[in-house]
Design a protein around this motif. Structure first.
Motif, PDB file in Angstrom:
ATOM      1  N   ASP A   1     -25.354   3.060 -33.200  1.00 18.61           N
ATOM      2  CA  ASP A   1     -25.328   4.487 -33.302  1.00 18.61           C
ATOM      3  C   ASP A   1     -25.280   4.624 -34.896  1.00 18.61           C
ATOM      4  O   ASP A   1     -24.336   3.958 -35.574  1.00 18.61           O
ATOM      5  CB  ASP A   1     -24.117   5.101 -32.581  1.00 18.61           C
ATOM      6  CG  ASP A   1     -24.219   6.579 -32.819  1.00 18.61           C
ATOM      7  OD1 ASP A   1     -24.999   7.176 -33.113  1.00 18.61           O
ATOM      8  OD2 ASP A   1     -23.199   7.257 -32.012  1.00 18.61           O
ATOM      9  N   HIS A   2     -25.977   5.545 -35.546  1.00 17.75           N
ATOM     10  CA  HIS A   2     -25.939   5.743 -36.961  1.00 17.75           C
ATOM     11  C   HIS A   2     -24.759   6.615 -37.449  1.00 17.75           C
ATOM     12  O   HIS A   2     -24.354   6.565 -38.415  1.00 17.75           O
ATOM     13  CB  HIS A   2     -27.049   6.656 -37.201  1.00 17.75           C
ATOM     14  CG  HIS A   2     -27.354   8.036 -36.695  1.00 17.75           C
ATOM     15  ND1 HIS A   2     -27.589   8.418 -35.392  1.00 17.75           N
ATOM     16  CD2 HIS A   2     -26.856   9.201 -37.207  1.00 17.75           C
ATOM     17  CE1 HIS A   2     -27.402   9.682 -35.184  1.00 17.75           C
ATOM     18  NE2 HIS A   2     -26.854  10.158 -36.225  1.00 17.75           N
ATOM     19  N   LYS A   3     -23.893   7.256 -36.216  1.00 24.82           N
ATOM     20  CA  LYS A   3     -22.727   7.721 -36.746  1.00 24.82           C
ATOM     21  C   LYS A   3     -21.646   6.711 -37.225  1.00 24.82           C
ATOM     22  O   LYS A   3     -20.822   7.220 -37.952  1.00 24.82           O
ATOM     23  CB  LYS A   3     -22.164   8.603 -35.492  1.00 24.82           C
ATOM     24  CG  LYS A   3     -23.189   9.850 -35.291  1.00 24.82           C
ATOM     25  CD  LYS A   3     -22.709  10.683 -34.081  1.00 24.82           C
ATOM     26  CE  LYS A   3     -23.737  11.569 -33.702  1.00 24.82           C
ATOM     27  NZ  LYS A   3     -23.170  12.476 -32.581  1.00 24.82           N
ATOM     28  N   THR A   4     -21.874   5.631 -36.468  1.00 33.22           N
ATOM     29  CA  THR A   4     -20.809   4.566 -36.932  1.00 33.22           C
ATOM     30  C   THR A   4     -21.093   3.656 -38.200  1.00 33.22           C
ATOM     31  O   THR A   4     -20.216   2.898 -38.624  1.00 33.22           O
ATOM     32  CB  THR A   4     -20.600   3.584 -35.781  1.00 33.22           C
ATOM     33  OG1 THR A   4     -21.992   2.927 -35.704  1.00 33.22           O
ATOM     34  CG2 THR A   4     -20.522   4.423 -34.565  1.00 33.22           C
ATOM     35  N   LEU A   5     -21.985   4.063 -38.958  1.00 32.40           N
ATOM     36  CA  LEU A   5     -22.460   3.279 -40.059  1.00 32.40           C
ATOM     37  C   LEU A   5     -21.768   3.953 -41.488  1.00 32.40           C
ATOM     38  O   LEU A   5     -21.263   3.001 -42.317  1.00 32.40           O
ATOM     39  CB  LEU A   5     -23.861   3.396 -40.538  1.00 32.40           C
ATOM     40  CG  LEU A   5     -24.899   2.965 -39.674  1.00 32.40           C
ATOM     41  CD1 LEU A   5     -26.271   3.329 -39.899  1.00 32.40           C
ATOM     42  CD2 LEU A   5     -24.685   1.380 -39.293  1.00 32.40           C
ATOM     43  N   ARG A   6     -21.485   5.133 -41.511  1.00 35.43           N
ATOM     44  CA  ARG A   6     -20.473   5.803 -42.368  1.00 35.43           C
ATOM     45  C   ARG A   6     -19.065   5.553 -42.194  1.00 35.43           C
ATOM     46  O   ARG A   6     -18.441   5.841 -41.202  1.00 35.43           O
ATOM     47  CB  ARG A   6     -20.902   7.247 -42.450  1.00 35.43           C
ATOM     48  CG  ARG A   6     -19.922   7.899 -43.962  1.00 35.43           C
ATOM     49  CD  ARG A   6     -20.578   9.188 -43.788  1.00 35.43           C
ATOM     50  NE  ARG A   6     -19.612   9.927 -44.926  1.00 35.43           N
ATOM     51  CZ  ARG A   6     -19.919  10.214 -46.283  1.00 35.43           C
ATOM     52  NH1 ARG A   6     -21.320   9.656 -46.552  1.00 35.43           N
ATOM     53  NH2 ARG A   6     -19.263  10.787 -47.043  1.00 35.43           N
ATOM     54  N   GLY A   7     -18.554   4.872 -43.314  1.00 30.67           N
ATOM     55  CA  GLY A   7     -17.113   4.769 -43.269  1.00 30.67           C
ATOM     56  C   GLY A   7     -16.196   5.838 -43.452  1.00 30.67           C
ATOM     57  O   GLY A   7     -16.592   6.876 -43.702  1.00 30.67           O
TER      58      GLY A   7
END
Length: 399
Positions: free
Chosen positions: A82-88
């Motif tokens: 999921d691309h939402k989990t890429l950003r810290g």
């Protein structure tokens, strides 16, 4: 004056304290929101990892009977992240790094993960989360929603992107000459010391030199390559831009009225020019108000007409400045009789002469208080009290 200054200083301190409390509350709310987002991201990552471990154990136990997981609704998204989990998580401003010794264009080595020991070039630096993206390292597949497809030439439902890496998991790589052979070779720099730190006058960004302590070797900053300007058929030529197509005169404004209306605030309180539609609308409203007043006048009763006429006369008299009323001699006499009667204990019958004198004495004061004008003739007609005469002595003849 001193009290006013003290109150002003106290008001300033109170305003400063309120602004500080408001700022602290906003920062706390923002930090709380970011923390909750980070917690949700960690929960999602943990859920994905647990599900993957469960599926792996199930596949190992079932062997040939294990179900195929790349079918059905998740066929095209199988194995993606999921691309939402890429950003810290975003780090508060007070705790962020101020001096970044690793920037875009530097060569770094990854210290952990499946790409451990590999060297790549820093593609992007995120100072809010203190993460870097390295070209060719830590690549993952993410799912692309349907509404985002077709924006470019890649219609695939998945795409390979570089996952951000925390800045503490990479080290700078720099080529130093070998002491024996004098041939440059890549060296992992564990510690970099910033020196000659100062801030740019315009951008306020810190500028410093990167030095390897102990060796006293200065590491140059990567050279930023400026992209070449490429002309396109839709670009406007410079000769067309510099051509003067309008000459201002004193007979007309320097720009069309429509442009002035666009530049000005349409709802400003200082606006002195309005659209024709707005003017027509306001004139129509005025006509409606005038017609309503006229209709109200036609519906008046005779009593309302009389009251309106008296108000109009009073208004005209007030405007012209009505003169105060005059006090005549008869009024002075009556006023004097009342004053003397009060003094003599209620005998108004024989106090006409004395009342006139008392009126002459006291009425100007009353007139001055009430604003009236006293009318005094040049020759006073008021009767005067005869002076008392002494008694004559008796004559010799007894008369």
């Amino acid at each position: 004056m001193q009290k006013v200054l003290q109150r002003t200083a106290m008001a300033k301190r109170q305003a400063t304290r309120r602004a500080l409390l408001r700022t602290q509350k906003e920062e706390a709310d923002t930090a709380r929101t970011k923390t909750m987002e980070h917690i949700q991201s960690l929960k999602e990552q943990s859920r994905v990892v647990k599900e993957a471990r469960k599926n792996r154990r199930e596949d190992w136990e079932l062997g040939p009977l294990a179900p195929r997981r790349d079918v059905g609704e998740n066929k095209q998204y199988y194995g993606t992240v999921d691309h939402k989990t890429l950003r810290g998580a975003e780090i508060p401003k007070k705790k962020r790094m101020e001096l970044w010794t690793i920037v875009e264009g530097d060569r770094v080595v990854l210290l952990t993960g499946r790409d451990k020991g590999k060297i790549g070039e820093v593609d992007n630096v995120n100072k809010e989360t203190e993460e870097v993206t390295v070209t060719g390292l830590n690549r993952v597949e993410i799912a692309i929603p349907e509404w985002m497809r077709g924006k470019d030439s890649n219609p695939s439902p998945t795409r390979s992107v570089g996952r951000p890496i925390p800045i503490g998991l990479v080290r700078l790589v720099y080529a130093l000459p070998d002491p024996k052979t004098s041939i440059p070779r890549d060296v992992i720099v564990e510690n970099i010391e910033p020196r000659n730190v100062f801030r740019d006058r315009d951008t306020k960004e810190p500028i410093f030199d990167r030095v390897i302590p102990g060796l006293e070797v200065s590491i140059p900053w990567p050279v930023k390559v400026k992209p070449d300007d490429v002309d396109h058929p839709s670009d406007t030529l410079r000769i067309t831009v510099e051509e003067q197509t309008w000459t201002p005169t004193l007979l007309r404004p320097p720009m069309p009225p429509s442009v002035i209306d666009e530049l000005r605030n349409k709802y400003s309180a200082f606006r002195d020019r309005h659209d024709e539609e707005y003017i027509a609308k306001k004139m129509a409203e005025d006509e409606e108000a005038k017609a309503a007043k006229q209709m109200a006048k036609m519906m008046r009763t005779p009593l309302k007409e009389l009251h309106a006429k008296r108000r109009e006369e009073f208004r005209k008299g007030s405007a012209e400045g009505a003169r105060p009323k005059k006090i005549t001699q008869d009024m002075l006499a009556k006023i004097g009789e009342v004053i003397v009667a009060k003094r003599m204990g209620g005998l108004p019958g024989g106090a006409s002469t004395a009342g006139a004198e008392a009126a002459v004495e006291n009425t100007p004061k009353l007139a001055e208080k009430s604003g009236a004008e006293v009318e005094v003739p040049e020759t006073s007609e008021m009767p005067k009290t005869p002076e008392p005469q002494e008694a004559l002595p008796p004559s010799k003849h007894g008369v």
